[in-house]
Design a protein around this motif. Structure first.
Motif, PDB file in Angstrom:
ATOM      1  N   HIS A 495       0.842  -1.204   0.000  1.00 59.59           N
ATOM      2  CA  HIS A 495       0.000   0.000   0.000  1.00 59.59           C
ATOM      3  C   HIS A 495       0.878   1.255   0.000  1.00 59.59           C
ATOM      4  CE1 HIS A 495      -2.967  -2.990   1.481  1.00 59.59           C
ATOM      5  NE2 HIS A 495      -3.762  -2.290   0.678  1.00 59.59           N
ATOM      6  N   ASP A 534      -4.956   5.848  -0.499  1.00 58.17           N
ATOM      7  CA  ASP A 534      -4.346   5.031   0.570  1.00 58.17           C
ATOM      8  C   ASP A 534      -3.304   5.825   1.357  1.00 58.17           C
ATOM      9  OD1 ASP A 534      -5.632   2.620   0.748  1.00 58.17           O
ATOM     10  OD2 ASP A 534      -4.427   1.610  -0.766  1.00 58.17           O
ATOM     11  N   THR A 603     -13.356   2.470  -1.461  1.00 56.64           N
ATOM     12  CA  THR A 603     -12.258   1.503  -1.564  1.00 56.64           C
ATOM     13  C   THR A 603     -12.235   0.556  -0.362  1.00 56.64           C
ATOM     14  OG1 THR A 603     -10.688   3.024  -0.549  1.00 56.64           O
ATOM     15  CG2 THR A 603     -10.819   3.046  -2.961  1.00 56.64           C
ATOM     16  N   LEU A 645      -8.320  -3.039  -7.523  1.00 54.06           N
ATOM     17  CA  LEU A 645      -7.985  -4.451  -7.788  1.00 54.06           C
ATOM     18  C   LEU A 645      -7.306  -4.601  -9.155  1.00 54.06           C
ATOM     19  CD1 LEU A 645     -11.339  -6.125  -6.621  1.00 54.06           C
ATOM     20  CD2 LEU A 645      -9.254  -5.769  -5.299  1.00 54.06           C
ATOM     21  N   SER A 648      -4.686  -7.080 -10.622  1.00 54.89           N
ATOM     22  CA  SER A 648      -5.011  -8.474 -10.998  1.00 54.89           C
ATOM     23  C   SER A 648      -5.152  -8.575 -12.516  1.00 54.89           C
ATOM     24  CB  SER A 648      -6.341  -8.945 -10.411  1.00 54.89           C
ATOM     25  OG  SER A 648      -6.660  -8.292  -9.244  1.00 54.89           O
TER      26      SER A 648
HETATM   27  N1  LIG Z   1      -6.493 -12.074  -1.609  1.00 50.37           N
HETATM   28  C1  LIG Z   1      -6.343 -10.988  -2.398  1.00 50.37           C
HETATM   29  N2  LIG Z   1      -6.750  -9.792  -1.921  1.00 50.37           N
HETATM   30  C2  LIG Z   1      -6.577  -8.717  -2.677  1.00 50.37           C
HETATM   31  C3  LIG Z   1      -6.030  -8.791  -3.951  1.00 50.37           C
HETATM   32  N3  LIG Z   1      -5.996  -7.559  -4.444  1.00 50.37           N
HETATM   33  C4  LIG Z   1      -6.504  -6.747  -3.522  1.00 50.37           C
HETATM   34  N4  LIG Z   1      -6.861  -7.434  -2.442  1.00 50.37           N
HETATM   35  C5  LIG Z   1      -7.509  -6.954  -1.230  1.00 50.37           C
HETATM   36  O1  LIG Z   1      -8.452  -6.029  -1.653  1.00 50.37           O
HETATM   37  C6  LIG Z   1      -8.288  -4.870  -0.864  1.00 50.37           C
HETATM   38  C7  LIG Z   1      -8.701  -3.644  -1.527  1.00 50.37           C
HETATM   39  O2  LIG Z   1      -8.460  -2.618  -0.583  1.00 50.37           O
HETATM   40  P1  LIG Z   1      -6.992  -2.422  -0.003  1.00 50.37           P
HETATM   41  O3  LIG Z   1      -6.085  -1.934  -1.076  1.00 50.37           O
HETATM   42  O4  LIG Z   1      -7.049  -1.669   1.248  1.00 50.37           O
HETATM   43  O5  LIG Z   1      -6.532  -3.916   0.368  1.00 50.37           O
HETATM   44  C8  LIG Z   1      -6.765  -4.834  -0.618  1.00 50.37           C
HETATM   45  C9  LIG Z   1      -6.528  -6.248  -0.293  1.00 50.37           C
HETATM   46  O6  LIG Z   1      -6.876  -6.527   1.044  1.00 50.37           O
HETATM   47  C10 LIG Z   1      -5.640 -10.050  -4.443  1.00 50.37           C
HETATM   48  O7  LIG Z   1      -5.163 -10.233  -5.561  1.00 50.37           O
HETATM   49  N5  LIG Z   1      -5.826 -11.103  -3.612  1.00 50.37           N
END
Ligand SMILES: Nc1nc2c(ncn2[C@@H]2O[C@@H]3COP(=O)(O)O[C@H]3[C@H]2O)c(=O)[nH]1
Length: 784
Positions: A495, A534, A603, A645, A648
């Protein structure tokens, strides 16, 4: 006559004669009394206005005293003594407003003899007996009467016959006792005299009572108006608590007819009371002026005030100098003489803030139950005002502390001048400033670009707002803003600043392809929201902060970090050097801040599920409409989650690396959870389950990321690539999970074999061999 001379003894006959003479004399006394009474009545009528005025201000002792003085004449008494009942009804004390000492304050030492008080008890003095039984008595010869060994306890040594009556209100409340005396040469009091005195006093107390009821109503009315005024004027604006308390005390002082008053505050740590507002008797513009005599300090073990703090009780003291608890030091210091005291603890939540003392009832008597009740109501208001003031002072101090800390914080999170100059230069140097090819594609990777990202941010803003847009601030402000934002991301694994820019980039891609849907202000605000989303992240989840009662979680019980990010963003946007929204109109600014807040809040992944559900429902029913503000805000929320996200949906190597960075934070939190015993320990946070990471990702993609991307593609079809790339990466995770599963299976088989081998060795050690599937004794070895 013959019979009497023959049968009655001389002593008896003498006694009869004395009695007869006494009766005749009494009759003439009564007749004379009546005549005098008529005269006295006239004199009472003449003074009636003054008397009723006194009664209506609660001072009924003086008129009663005067009435008894008339009764002294009409009952042919040589003297009379009036006793007032103490506020707590367990003492009576001498009341004589005619003594010269009552007019001028006597020196404290002599006061005890002037105003002695006696406990209310049976078998003590005549007056205390009458106060206790509330029955009148006549005594023929006080010197011989064994019922009253302490006599009349007044200075009247020649008293022989005594008539003592209780003075009570119609409800039975005793307010005084009056004692009439005749010297030895006068006749004893007859029943008729007693009846006349009693009837007169009864009528008088009835009149007092009625007058008091009506003046009580007026008082109540005045009090209600006053309280209403205090609440309206002051409690709305509680900045000047001293003024409120002074105002309250002034009114209370008049209400209970006190000569002086004081507020002592309780210093709990030092175990002391100190004077906060002190009444020196000074008056300005017809109002009492109170001073702060903080040097007047004494232990809570001392004085009536101390006793009131310790016992948390109201104390009504008729005669301070005859009370052993009284602290004479204050009188010595001020030169004032205290007679009666009404002392009330100021409390809230069982905590004693201090005491308010009303000193010396103006009529010279003691404070009444009525005074006490009225005053108690004011104590509640004083407590409220003090409590508010305490909270207010603390709040003000905290606000100052906060402002200082903020200033200090920004000073220490200052970027370097070199970075600033470099960025300013970059904006002039077109080549390095230009966005690279494919930048507007979701899968564009921002890895290892670090400082360049700041130029990209400014470029993205200009591109989306339009280079000539009135919204754009000067290059200096924009540069300061983005440098300050970067400084306010911590150097943590996931983060961090890089993540913030990844999210901002995804938003840029979305907006670039939907310029017609979002206006200039929204586009600008969304980019700012993303880059701030963040800020000051601490690599811990909301749940962790909440479970460890972190101050941030106490401040923001839900969406803890998101509210902190919003607050940080507002702080940066509030600095004059980095006010990037400064060129907006009020309306535009309001809108930008609304978008910023809603976007950052969205978020919080915990809010995403509900939001997506709502949008899906609207889409399914064909009701989704960008012109509806609520739908629009929901769509922005969904866009923010997708941006958050979006790693991903990068190239597989980038996506994988991002995920490892995220898990680095998860595992660190997991380690701390283990150490602190915080449950549940989520599998993704358990380092020991690292092997299951890919399988966890399959679950996360299927249930969260891809669903989010797909829903967004229904709202904004141009976002389809996110879903496509996300699915590709899901395939990679599946493969990895499959490999892990196979490896696990292989491992399991090897372990099984190993176990069997160990078993075999164990059995062989016992001399057994496996033959034809059965363990048999090895022939060459001894069987023992
Ligand atoms: N398990 C998993 N969690 C994710 C992934 N990408 C984002 N997150 C979760 O999604 C949340 C989105 O908000 P935050 O960025 O605070 O924290 C992030 C993580 O906790 C991922 O690829 N896998």
């Amino acid at each position: 006559e013959e019979y009497i001379i023959a049968n009655v003894r001389l002593e008896t006959l003498n006694r009869w004669c004395t009695k007869k003479r006494s009766q005749l004399q009494n009759d003439s006394v009564a007749g004379e009394g009546k005549r005098i009474l008529e005269k006295e009545t006239k004199s009472i009528y003449n003074n009636s206005e003054l008397l009723f005025e006194k009664i209506s201000t609660g001072n009924y002792l003086h008129p009663l005293y005067m009435l008894c003085s008339h009764l002294q004449t009409s009952t042919m008494s040589t003297s009379f003594t009036f006793y007032a009942v103490g506020g707590t009804c367990d003492t009576i004390h001498l009341y004589n407003p005619e003594l010269p000492q009552w007019q001028n304050d006597p020196p404290p030492e002599s006061r005890t003899s002037i105003l002695p008080s006696y406990p209310v008890e049976e078998g003590g003095t005549v007056a205390s007996h009458v106060a206790s039984t509330q029955q009148s008595v006549t005594i023929d010869d006080i010197t011989m009467d064994e019922r009253f060994p302490k006599g009349t306890s007044t200075l009247e040594s020649a008293a022989v016959s005594v008539m003592c009556l209780p003075v009570a209100l119609p409800n039975g409340d005793l307010i005084g006792v009056v004692e009439f005396c005749r010297a030895w040469h006068n006749a004893e009091y007859t029943f008729e005299t007693l009846a006349m005195a009693q009837t007169t006093l009864t009528w008088a107390t009835m009149a007092i009572d009625k007058t008091q009821v009506s003046s009580g109503l007026e008082q109540q009315n005045a009090m209600s108006n006053f309280l209403l005024q205090v609440s309206r004027t002051y409690l709305d604006d509680i900045t000047d608590v001293d003024n409120i308390i002074q105002h309250i005390m002034r009114f209370a002082k008049t209400l209970v007819s006190a000569d002086r008053c004081a507020l002592f505050l309780h210093d709990k740590e030092a175990g002391e009371l100190y004077s906060n507002l002190f009444d020196n008797g000074e008056v300005m513009d017809g109002k009492s002026v109170f001073s702060k005599k903080t040097e007047l300090r004494f232990s809570v073990t001392k004085g009536i005030a101390g006793a009131s703090v310790r016992t948390k009780q109201t104390l009504n003291i008729p005669d301070a100098y005859s009370d052993p608890r009284f602290n004479r030091a204050v009188d010595k210091a001020t030169g004032y003489t205290t007679k009666s005291i009404l002392c009330i603890p100021i409390m809230s939540n069982d905590e004693v803030y201090g005491v308010v003392e009303m000193i010396n009832r103006k009529d010279g008597g003691s404070f009444t139950m009525n005074d006490q009740n009225n005053f108690q109501m004011f104590a509640v208001f004083c407590a409220l005002a003090l409590r508010y003031s305490k909270v207010h002072t603390r709040l003000q101090k905290d606000q100052c502390r906060h402002a200082i800390l903020k200033e200090k914080y920004f000073y220490h999170s200052q970027y370097s001048k070199a970075d600033y100059n470099e960025l300013i230069k970059a904006q002039k140097d077109d080549e390095t400033f230009v966005l690279p090819p494919n930048f507007d594609r979701f899968h564009f990777s921002l890895f290892h670009l670090d400082k360049k990202l700041m130029s990209y941010f400014i470029n993205m803003v200009i591109e989306l707002a339009g280079s000539g847009s009135h919204l754009l601030p000067s290059a200096n402000v924009m540069t300061d803003f983005i440098l300050t934002v970067r400084e306010n991301y911590r150097d943590i694994q996931y983060h961090n600043w890089q993540h913030a820019m990844t999210v901002t980039h995804a938003m840029f891609c979305m907006l670039k392809q939907n310029l017609e849907i979002f206006d200039e202000v929204e586009r600008y605000a969304l980019l700012v929201a993303c880059v701030c989303h963040d800020l000051d992240h601490r690599a811990r989840s909301n749940q962790f902060l909440q479970k460890t009662s972190h101050p941030l979680a106490l401040l923001y019980p839900a969406s803890t970090m998101e509210y902190h990010h919003i607050s940080m963003a507002k702080d940066i946007l509030g600095r004059k050097e980095s006010k990037v929204f400064q060129n907006m109109t009020n309306e535009e600014y309001e809108k930008a801040m609304y978008v910023l807040k809603e976007a950052i809040l969205a978020t919080d992944l915990a809010l995403y599920f509900g939001n997506r559900g709502q949008i899906e429902e609207l889409l399914t029913q064909g009701e989704f409409d960008f012109d509806n503000q609520q739908h629009r805000t929901s769509a922005i929320g969904l866009m923010m989650t997708a941006c958050d996200l979006s790693s991903s949906a990068k190239d597989w190597s980038v996506t994988r690396q991002n995920l490892l960075d995220l898990h680095y934070e998860f595992w660190e939190e997991g380690d701390q959870r283990k150490k602190l015993g915080i449950k549940p320990l989520l599998p993704m946070m358990d380092r020991a389950l690292e092997e299951d990471l890919a399988e966890g990702q399959v679950g996360f993609y299927s249930n969260v990321s891809i669903k989010c991307f797909e829903s967004l593609a229904r709202v904004l079809p141009s976002c389809e690539p996110l879903a496509i790339r996300g699915k590709e990466n899901l395939g990679h995770w599946r493969k990895e999970a499959e490999i892990v599963k196979e490896k696990k299976e292989e491992k399991r088989k090897i372990a099984e074999k190993e176990k069997q081998r160990e078993e075999r060795l164990k059995q062989e050690g016992l001399g057994l061999t496996l033959r034809g599937g059965m363990w048999v004794v090895e022939e060459s070895r001894p069987t023992s």
